[in-house]
Structures are given as structure tokens and as C-alpha cells.
Scaffold this motif. Structure first.
Motif, PDB file in Angstrom:
ATOM      1  N   MET A   1      -5.882   8.986  13.394  1.00 31.50           N
ATOM      2  CA  MET A   1      -6.585   9.227  12.064  1.00 31.50           C
ATOM      3  C   MET A   1      -6.579  10.179  11.620  1.00 31.50           C
ATOM      4  N   ARG A   2      -6.648  10.669  10.161  1.00 29.73           N
ATOM      5  CA  ARG A   2      -6.500  11.792   9.319  1.00 29.73           C
ATOM      6  C   ARG A   2      -7.877  12.792   9.572  1.00 29.73           C
ATOM      7  N   ALA A   3      -8.018  14.070   9.715  1.00 26.89           N
ATOM      8  CA  ALA A   3      -9.028  14.844   9.757  1.00 26.89           C
ATOM      9  C   ALA A   3      -8.558  16.006   9.188  1.00 26.89           C
ATOM     10  N   GLN A  16      -3.281  14.669  11.725  1.00 26.97           N
ATOM     11  CA  GLN A  16      -3.429  13.438  12.501  1.00 26.97           C
ATOM     12  C   GLN A  16      -3.969  13.575  13.773  1.00 26.97           C
ATOM     13  N   ASP A  18      -6.401  11.954  17.409  1.00 29.34           N
ATOM     14  CA  ASP A  18      -6.894  10.644  17.955  1.00 29.34           C
ATOM     15  C   ASP A  18      -8.203  10.236  17.386  1.00 29.34           C
ATOM     16  N   THR A  19      -8.313   8.774  17.179  1.00 26.53           N
ATOM     17  CA  THR A  19      -9.261   8.146  16.566  1.00 26.53           C
ATOM     18  C   THR A  19     -10.468   7.997  17.727  1.00 26.53           C
ATOM     19  N   ASN A  21     -13.265   6.103  19.674  1.00 26.28           N
ATOM     20  CA  ASN A  21     -13.446   4.705  19.630  1.00 26.28           C
ATOM     21  C   ASN A  21     -14.608   4.591  20.711  1.00 26.28           C
ATOM     22  N   LYS A  29     -19.317   2.549  15.458  1.00 30.18           N
ATOM     23  CA  LYS A  29     -17.990   3.280  14.877  1.00 30.18           C
ATOM     24  C   LYS A  29     -18.229   3.022  13.596  1.00 30.18           C
ATOM     25  N   GLN A  31     -16.642   3.921   9.707  1.00 24.28           N
ATOM     26  CA  GLN A  31     -15.660   4.352   8.737  1.00 24.28           C
ATOM     27  C   GLN A  31     -16.382   5.255   7.742  1.00 24.28           C
ATOM     28  N   GLY A 120     -13.265  13.603   9.482  1.00 24.88           N
ATOM     29  CA  GLY A 120     -12.386  12.693   9.809  1.00 24.88           C
ATOM     30  C   GLY A 120     -12.449  11.405   9.396  1.00 24.88           C
ATOM     31  N   GLU A 121     -11.754  10.452   9.371  1.00 22.03           N
ATOM     32  CA  GLU A 121     -11.824   9.017   8.794  1.00 22.03           C
ATOM     33  C   GLU A 121     -12.760   8.088   9.573  1.00 22.03           C
ATOM     34  N   PHE A 122     -13.143   8.631  10.637  1.00 22.58           N
ATOM     35  CA  PHE A 122     -14.068   7.785  11.606  1.00 22.58           C
ATOM     36  C   PHE A 122     -14.898   8.531  12.593  1.00 22.58           C
TER      37      PHE A 122
END
Length: 323
Positions: A1-3, A16, A18-19, A21, A29, A31, A120-122
Motif C-alpha cells: 500500500m501507499r503510506a 510503498q 507492506d499492507t 492484514n 481491517k 480502508q 497509510g491506505e489501510f
């Protein structure tokens, strides 16, 4: 993900990463749709925050959509619009068992190296920290529920009541949250100070009876004049400036209360009239005690009143670099 990563003091880069989980059955989780930039993130950017230490993906004021849940989660489902209480305790110590998880020695705080934040995105969070948003609360308003909860807690700790007079020093998000909570508690005369006219215009819209622009007017003189020299029942320090801290003791009445809510970048030095302070009360620091979860109804009711003019700038993550 982008952060957006605070990789070192005075530097933010979009990378970029790690997303996160779900790893535990009670996790959710989310978004991230909107996240605020708190003063504590500014301190992290400057390298002066005690636990938001670079390199870090910070961010803790947010609203978003649930995209996945652990198999034991029952209070929210995929697609729900939510915000998050950005800390939780260990759940087993004496403090946590008494409900004071805000001072748990092993508590986790969102937006630190231990717990990836909302820049971040998530994000992945415990179910216990998730708060569903009503339909009439936008994502932007939802992201301000956490700072609004800080204001509510400060007002409750100070025991602001019907007919009280108070001064809020600083009209940023925390100061405005204190303003909303004070009005809801019955305060009738509310002074609020700031150097920026724009902030004071919003404060007036939210119910401040006496907005004072400190770049043009002597706030101390004005407050004392309008209170017949007595001062106010409560002073809330909502900006971390040394001079403001000292001014607070000049405008609080005898037997009044001074509540320090702001975060100071440097250790402040107190200078106050000793005979007056002996008959006044100083409360510092103000801590969040689960105000979002323990008082959901009040912050959520007030959140829909937050005007969208508060949201001045948007920074999309697609930008290659934020400085």
C-alpha cells in the motif's frame, strides 16, 4: 500500500509499504478515507514527540470503511463506515480492569512504530476500538471525532456547568472541540483567542460569544474588562505556547480552574501570581479516558455540527513527496 512515512525529522515521503492484514480473530481491517494531521504528528515531524519517533507511519484521527473482519468480530461488518479510538490497553492490568486503560503501562497507540497509523491506505485495529459512524456524519467529520472527544473530556474533567464563564486559549481543532463541549454543558460566556482571523470566524459560527484576535487586541485586558476584573471560571490551554500558559493564570478567577490540554514542544516554565494560584486549581495534563467509546452518543451527536469549512487542505497520497 501507499503510506506517508515520517522517515526522519522534517521529512515526509510517500512510499510503498507492506499492507497490514488481520492476524487475530478480533481484528478489523479498515480502508482509510480521510485522516487528520494532529499537532502530535507535527511534533513527530519535528522529531520532538516522545513516542511517535521517525521512521514512523503516523496518523490517528481517521474515518474509513471496513474491508475485512476477523472470525470473532460481531459489532461491525464489511462496508460499515467507522472511526477508531486510537489506543487500547493490555486488558489485564489493574488500570485496565478499573477502566483506566488510558494509563495502562503497556497500552498501544495508533500511529507509532508498534501500530501502523492512518497515514497509510489501510489499518488493522482491535474490534473494541471501532466506532460506527451515523449516516449524517461525513468521513471528514468522523475524522474529527477523536479530537472532539478530547475537548469533551477536558470540559467534563473541569466540571463546566450552566452559566459558567470560560476562556479557551487557542482556536485550533482541540480548542474548537472544547468550545462545542462547553456550549453543550451550559457555559454562557465563552472567550476564545487565536492569532488567525479564519479560526475565530469558525469559533464564532460554533457559538463563541467573545472571539479575540490576539494579533490585534490585548486578550488579557479584554477578558478582564468584560468580566469586571474577576476573570473566568475556567481557562483551557489549547495551544502549546509558553506565553499563553502564563497568561492563563492572569485571567482565571480566584478559585477557578486552569486545564492544560495542549502538547508543548519544550518543557514549559510556570510563572504565576502565587497568592492567586493558591486559591485556584491547575489540572495537567488532560488525558483521554476512552471518551469515544464511553461517551459515543455525545461526540457522535456533536460531530454532525462540525462545519466543513474546518477542512482547509487535502493532501492525496499520490503525491510523490510531502514536506
Amino acid at each position: 500500500m501507499r503510506a506517508a512515512v515520517i522517515d526522519k525529522p522534517f521529512s515526509v515521503v510517500v512510499n510503498q509499504v507492506d499492507t497490514p492484514n488481520i492476524k487475530q480473530s478480533h481484528e478489523v481491517k479498515i480502508q482509510v478515507k480521510v485522516t487528520g494531521i494532529c499537532g502530535s504528528e507535527v511534533h513527530a515531524y519535528h522529531g520532538t514527540h516522545p513516542f511517535r519517533v521517525p521512521p514512523v507511519i503516523s496518523g490517528h484521527e481517521l474515518a474509513g470503511i471496513v474491508v475485512d473482519v476477523g472470525n470473532e468480530v460481531s459489532s461491525v461488518s464489511k462496508g460499515d463506515r467507522v472511526t477508531v479510538e486510537p489506543h487500547y490497553g493490555c486488558g489485564t492490568c489493574k488500570r485496565c480492569r478499573s477502566g483506566e486503560y488510558n494509563i495502562c503501562e503497556n497500552k498501544k497507540v495508533l500511529g507509532t512504530q508498534e501500530w501502523t497509523g492512518s497515514f497509510g491506505e489501510f489499518i488493522v485495529v482491535p474490534e473494541s476500538t471501532v466506532v460506527p459512524l451515523p449516516k449524517n456524519v461525513s468521513f471528514e467529520q468522523g475524522a474529527l471525532i477523536e479530537p472532539l472527544a478530547v475537548g469533551i473530556h477536558a470540559v467534563r474533567k473541569a466540571k463546566v456547568g450552566l452559566g459558567d464563564k470560560l476562556a479557551i486559549l487557542g482556536a485550533g481543532p482541540i480548542g474548537l472541540g472544547i468550545l462545542l463541549a462547553a456550549r453543550n454543558s451550559g457555559a454562557t460566556k465563552i472567550f476564545i483567542t487565536d492569532a488567525l482571523e479564519y479560526n475565530l470566524e469558525i469559533a464564532k459560527r460554533l457559538g463563541a460569544t467573545h472571539p479575540i484576535q490576539t494579533s490585534k487586541v490585548d486578550a488579557i485586558e479584554t477578558i478582564l474588562k468584560k468580566t469586571n476584573g474577576d476573570g473566568v471560571d475556567h481557562v483551557f490551554i489549547a495551544v502549546g505556547i509558553q506565553a499563553v500558559l502564563n497568561d492563563s493564570f492572569r485571567i482565571v478567577k480566584r478559585g477557578g480552574k486552569v486545564s492544560e490540554v495542549a502538547l508543548f514542544g519544550k518543557k514549559p516554565k510556570l510563572k504565576f501570581p502565587i497568592f492567586k494560584i493558591k486559591k485556584s486549581r491547575l489540572s495537567a495534563p488532560i488525558c483521554i479516558r476512552g471518551m469515544i467509546l464511553k461517551s459515543r452518543r455525545m461526540p457522535l451527536q456533536l460531530a454532525c455540527l462540525i462545519p466543513h469549512c474546518l477542512f482547509q487542505r487535502y493532501y492525496p497520497l499520490k503525491r510523490p513527496r510531502l514536506v
